[in-house]
Design a protein around this motif. Sequence first.
Motif, short mmCIF file in Angstrom:
data_model
loop_
_atom_site.label_atom_id
_atom_site.label_comp_id
_atom_site.label_asym_id
_atom_site.label_seq_id
_atom_site.Cartn_x
_atom_site.Cartn_y
_atom_site.Cartn_z
N PHE A 47 0.83 -1.21 0.00
CA PHE A 47 0.00 0.00 0.00
C PHE A 47 0.86 1.26 0.00
O PHE A 47 0.65 2.16 -0.81
N LEU A 48 1.83 1.31 0.90
CA LEU A 48 2.67 2.51 0.99
C LEU A 48 3.53 2.71 -0.25
O LEU A 48 3.72 3.84 -0.70
N ALA A 49 4.03 1.63 -0.84
CA ALA A 49 4.86 1.76 -2.04
C ALA A 49 4.04 2.29 -3.21
O ALA A 49 4.51 3.15 -3.97
N VAL A 50 2.82 1.80 -3.37
CA VAL A 50 1.99 2.27 -4.48
C VAL A 50 1.59 3.73 -4.26
O VAL A 50 1.61 4.54 -5.20
N ILE A 51 1.23 4.10 -3.05
CA ILE A 51 0.88 5.49 -2.76
C ILE A 51 2.08 6.40 -2.98
O ILE A 51 1.96 7.48 -3.58
N PHE A 52 3.26 5.97 -2.53
CA PHE A 52 4.48 6.75 -2.72
C PHE A 52 4.80 6.92 -4.20
O PHE A 52 5.20 7.99 -4.65
N LEU A 72 2.38 9.48 -5.67
CA LEU A 72 2.75 10.83 -5.26
C LEU A 72 3.98 11.33 -6.03
O LEU A 72 4.01 12.47 -6.50
N LEU A 73 4.98 10.48 -6.16
CA LEU A 73 6.17 10.87 -6.89
C LEU A 73 5.86 11.14 -8.36
O LEU A 73 6.38 12.10 -8.95
N TYR A 74 5.03 10.32 -8.96
CA TYR A 74 4.67 10.54 -10.36
C TYR A 74 3.92 11.86 -10.51
O TYR A 74 4.17 12.62 -11.44
N LYS A 98 12.08 15.85 -13.78
CA LYS A 98 10.94 14.98 -14.05
C LYS A 98 11.41 13.56 -14.33
O LYS A 98 10.83 12.59 -13.84
N ALA A 99 12.49 13.41 -15.08
CA ALA A 99 13.01 12.09 -15.40
C ALA A 99 13.54 11.39 -14.15
O ALA A 99 13.29 10.20 -13.95
N ALA A 151 9.72 6.96 -8.95
CA ALA A 151 8.33 6.49 -8.91
C ALA A 151 8.23 5.08 -9.48
O ALA A 151 7.52 4.22 -8.94
N GLY A 152 8.94 4.82 -10.56
CA GLY A 152 8.96 3.48 -11.13
C GLY A 152 9.55 2.46 -10.18
O GLY A 152 9.05 1.33 -10.06
N ALA A 153 10.61 2.84 -9.49
CA ALA A 153 11.23 1.94 -8.52
C ALA A 153 10.28 1.64 -7.36
O ALA A 153 10.20 0.50 -6.89
#
Length: 109
Positions: A45-50, A53-55, A66-67, A73-75
């Motif tokens: 849950f926290l990884a997907v939310i993070f 947010l980063l994206y 941005k890159a 965000a991908g990581a």
Amino acid sequence: MNSTYLLLGALLVVTLALGAGFTQVQNTTDAVKQFLCNILPLVVFLAVIFAALLYGISQVLPSEQKARVGQFAGAALVTGVLAAIVYIIGPAILKQLFPPSKQSDLECQ
């Protein structure tokens, strides 16, 4: 060979040599399974939310930042997916390696 595996192997040999036997190993794997069942849904849950947010933040930044933020965000998303895979498959693998000590230990509750 990774030093972590050497340490775990030595710990297993010492545990068996001291007479703790299969019961102690089985109790330890039950504890690991319970830990996986309790903590991994929160990590997913926290990884997907993070990642989301980063994206979102990366969309308002200049192209170079941005890159970089997009890579983070991908990581974070990959971390969430891998944690979900471990959550789904981990207890089944532990169950195959060491049969559960009680009927209630078959799956995550």
